[in-house]
Design a protein around this motif. Structure first.
Motif, mmCIF file in Angstrom:
data_model
loop_
_atom_site.group_PDB
_atom_site.id
_atom_site.type_symbol
_atom_site.label_atom_id
_atom_site.label_comp_id
_atom_site.label_asym_id
_atom_site.label_seq_id
_atom_site.Cartn_x
_atom_site.Cartn_y
_atom_site.Cartn_z
ATOM 1 N N ARG A 138 -9.846 4.365 -0.582
ATOM 2 C CA ARG A 138 -9.285 3.811 -1.819
ATOM 3 C C ARG A 138 -7.801 3.629 -1.555
ATOM 4 N NH1 ARG A 138 -9.660 4.924 -8.070
ATOM 5 N NH2 ARG A 138 -7.466 4.606 -8.582
ATOM 6 N N GLN A 139 -7.339 2.389 -1.662
ATOM 7 C CA GLN A 139 -5.933 2.081 -1.405
ATOM 8 C C GLN A 139 -5.188 1.935 -2.722
ATOM 9 O OE1 GLN A 139 -5.813 -0.200 2.667
ATOM 10 N NE2 GLN A 139 -6.505 -1.586 1.102
ATOM 11 N N GLU A 140 -4.066 2.608 -2.810
ATOM 12 C CA GLU A 140 -3.194 2.494 -3.975
ATOM 13 C C GLU A 140 -2.054 1.544 -3.628
ATOM 14 O OE1 GLU A 140 -3.738 3.976 -6.928
ATOM 15 O OE2 GLU A 140 -5.518 5.039 -6.182
ATOM 16 N N TYR A 141 -1.664 0.701 -4.589
ATOM 17 C CA TYR A 141 -0.591 -0.275 -4.391
ATOM 18 C C TYR A 141 0.583 0.028 -5.319
ATOM 19 C CZ TYR A 141 -4.036 -2.976 -1.810
ATOM 20 O OH TYR A 141 -4.978 -3.375 -0.901
ATOM 21 N N TRP A 157 -11.018 -0.602 -3.060
ATOM 22 C CA TRP A 157 -11.871 0.167 -2.175
ATOM 23 C C TRP A 157 -12.167 -0.676 -0.936
ATOM 24 C CZ3 TRP A 157 -13.360 5.150 -2.441
ATOM 25 C CH2 TRP A 157 -13.165 5.815 -3.662
ATOM 26 N N GLU A 198 -2.209 -0.860 -8.960
ATOM 27 C CA GLU A 198 -3.591 -1.272 -8.737
ATOM 28 C C GLU A 198 -4.174 -0.489 -7.562
ATOM 29 O OE1 GLU A 198 -3.867 -5.469 -8.205
ATOM 30 O OE2 GLU A 198 -2.410 -5.855 -9.783
ATOM 31 N N HIS A 199 -5.493 -0.600 -7.384
ATOM 32 C CA HIS A 199 -6.143 0.008 -6.229
ATOM 33 C C HIS A 199 -7.309 -0.882 -5.780
ATOM 34 C CE1 HIS A 199 -8.899 1.525 -9.355
ATOM 35 N NE2 HIS A 199 -9.799 1.461 -8.392
ATOM 36 N N VAL A 218 0.870 -1.173 0.000
ATOM 37 C CA VAL A 218 0.000 0.000 0.000
ATOM 38 C C VAL A 218 0.913 1.231 0.000
ATOM 39 C CG1 VAL A 218 -1.696 1.342 1.324
ATOM 40 C CG2 VAL A 218 -1.900 -1.150 1.203
#
Length: 143
Positions: free
Chosen positions: A130-133, A140, A137-138, A51
């Motif tokens: 909303r998580q960003e990697y 919710w 990718e992301h 993350v």
């Protein structure tokens, strides 16, 4: 003699959160204990590493729900102050996302109130992240 109502502070905001602000908000001369919970952005979630950031969104009714939860906790035995503030917008790993504090006359009531506050906040307040990697990718969470 009538007992004064506990102070309740709730807010959703995009600016950084402060533990000192939370402590000051719930300080009371009858309170012998303050339980504080600080939630931070971690670099993993849902069994995935990587993350890189979060973006919190809140439903327009989220503050009303948060205030309702905090007022319920304020009705607890010997509670003198309740503080619940959650960030919205973009946050980086390590940033403070939520601060909850409950002051009470004794430890058991402060701990019980603090636990109820964060658990009910997570269960009932419509806030999503909303998580960003690192791979681009992301996902919710909370929807």
């Amino acid at each position: 003699m009538t007992q004064e109502l506990p102070r309740v502070v709730t807010e959703l905001r995009e600016t950084p959160l402060s533990v000192d602000e939370a402590l000051a908000a719930v300080t009371h001369p009858r309170a012998g204990a303050v339980a504080i919970f600080v939630g931070t952005v971690r670099e993993h979630d849902e069994g995935r590493e990587g993350v890189t950031e979060l973006d919190y969104s809140a439903h327009p009714s989220a503050l009303d729900h948060l205030t309702r939860v905090a007022r319920e906790v304020a009705l607890g035995d010997e509670v003198h102050g309740v503080y619940a503030v959650h960030r919205t917008g973009p946050l980086a790993v390590g940033d403070i996302a939520v601060v909850c504090a409950v002051s009470a006359e004794h430890r058991p009531e402060a701990f019980a109130g603090g636990r109820a506050l964060i658990e009910e906040l997570k269960a009932r307040v419509p806030i999503w992240k909303r998580q960003e990697y690192t791979e681009g990718e992301h996902s919710w969470v909370g929807m």
